[in-house]
Design an enzyme around this catalytic site. Sequence first.
Site, PDB file in Angstrom:
ATOM      1  N   TYR A 158       0.847  -1.187   0.000  1.00 49.04           N
ATOM      2  CA  TYR A 158       0.000   0.000   0.000  1.00 49.04           C
ATOM      3  C   TYR A 158       0.884   1.239   0.000  1.00 49.04           C
ATOM      4  CZ  TYR A 158      -3.609   3.340   1.500  1.00 49.04           C
ATOM      5  OH  TYR A 158      -4.482   4.402   1.579  1.00 49.04           O
ATOM      6  N   ASP A 246       9.220   2.740   0.284  1.00 46.93           N
ATOM      7  CA  ASP A 246       8.125   3.376   1.011  1.00 46.93           C
ATOM      8  C   ASP A 246       8.265   2.960   2.472  1.00 46.93           C
ATOM      9  OD1 ASP A 246       5.828   4.148   2.274  1.00 46.93           O
ATOM     10  OD2 ASP A 246       4.480   3.574   0.645  1.00 46.93           O
ATOM     11  N   LYS A 274       3.627   8.681   9.027  1.00 51.28           N
ATOM     12  CA  LYS A 274       3.274   8.096  10.326  1.00 51.28           C
ATOM     13  C   LYS A 274       4.185   8.577  11.461  1.00 51.28           C
ATOM     14  CE  LYS A 274       0.313   4.789   8.231  1.00 51.28           C
ATOM     15  NZ  LYS A 274       0.352   3.916   7.097  1.00 51.28           N
TER      16      LYS A 274
END
Length: 444
Positions: A158, A246, A274
């Site tokens: 994702y 990522d 995050k």
Amino acid sequence: MAEDPSAPPLARAGDGAATNEDWFARAQAVIPGGVDSPVRSFASVGGTPFTVVRGEGPYVWDVEGTRFLDFVQSYGAILLGHAHPVVRDAISAASAHGTTFGMPTPGEVLLAGDICSRVPGCERVRLVSSGTEAAMSALRLARGITGRDRVVKFDGCYHGHGDALLTGSGSGVAQLGLPGSAGVTKASVADTLVVPYNVVPDLDDSVACVIVEPVAANMNLVPPAEGFLRGLRSACDAVGALLIFDEVITGFRLGAGGATAMTGVTPDLWCFGKVIGGGLPVGAFGGRAELTASLAPTGPVYQAGTLSGNPLATAAGHAVMEHVTAADLTDLTERAGHFAAHLEAAITEGGLGARATAVGPLVGLLVSPPGERPLVPTDLGAARAAASSPVYARLFHALVARGVAFPPGPYEVLFPGLAHDDGHLDDAVAAAGDAASEVATHWS
Ligand SMILES: *Cc1c(COP(=O)(O)O)cnc(C)c1O
């Protein structure tokens, strides 16, 4: 349930909207599906999401005053636990001086410095407001630098919800069983090639970049096979494509230097998010100075943001980055390893099949009916097979009934953090064993 005196007034009994049912009904009347992000819905486990009014350390409280030992931790945006004093103080100090200026501020320089000084090879980062923006922008930069269109991504990874990457996605997309998203044109994914995780793809000189989660944490937890990341590095080098890590989940959580330091493989570009926002909206993307020079204003690749490098968000992120030491993450990794082993043992003893895997402090849990055991997933196909069992939904609700919040879907990982001490982890293990035996007893 006893009234929680420190909860905000709206959460108190007697205001006519005190239950989770009430709040979710109100939410559905004004927010599509009642949630601002599909993973928060209970679509794959059934039931009504609880509406959270506050958190402290490893715990959250819902509007009814019920306390949950929280392993969601905002899907990894929280590392120090909820409402940590260091973060609260940083935000309130920053807020006293204004919340956004549209001009350079010291806070963004400090946070960018935190990132560059910890990740070997990452010389410049531009701050954005989400992981989605970081991945979208890194992709544009890679295409701008190489003058090529094609992008290779891995099935089940994702990278946020930018059009070009919203195919073969993990997280909520996998959880809802979707191949991608309506509204994404064929043209916007025509140059996106989706290939299986853990297999080094054949590349050619039409490929601008390969983007990968160096540890896949959005299709449950799938570690990179031995040689996979190194293989990607060589395959990219052979055709002049850029490698993008990522690290929105892995960055500053797997260890102080993220996956790059852990695996010894250095990509060309990175995406972060995050943890670096300390619970506020921050993302970042960057790489070697020679590459990031292609970004406007010094280069031709345009990218911008009114709230990018926001003073409150960078203050929170910098506070976390300064507070957390490499030793904290090493210690957390060790405790998460024990937690995974104990969790698997307790659920198995309770009578269900279980496999819990830890990579750094990330914990993936797969469960199966009594007498079976989930296989080790190496790609999305295997993760799907293991995650498709209805057992997870039953165990999830049995845990909620015992005051433990695991993510509401089997594709998300558990995020034990620095606020979870051994006692908290033991409590969760005991609850999981008890919950498993209840589910196993009623299994048919
Ligand atoms: C969460 C996540 C994103 C998207 O970040 P948002 O802040 O939700 O937009 C991108 N990549 C990975 C690996 C993620 O886990």
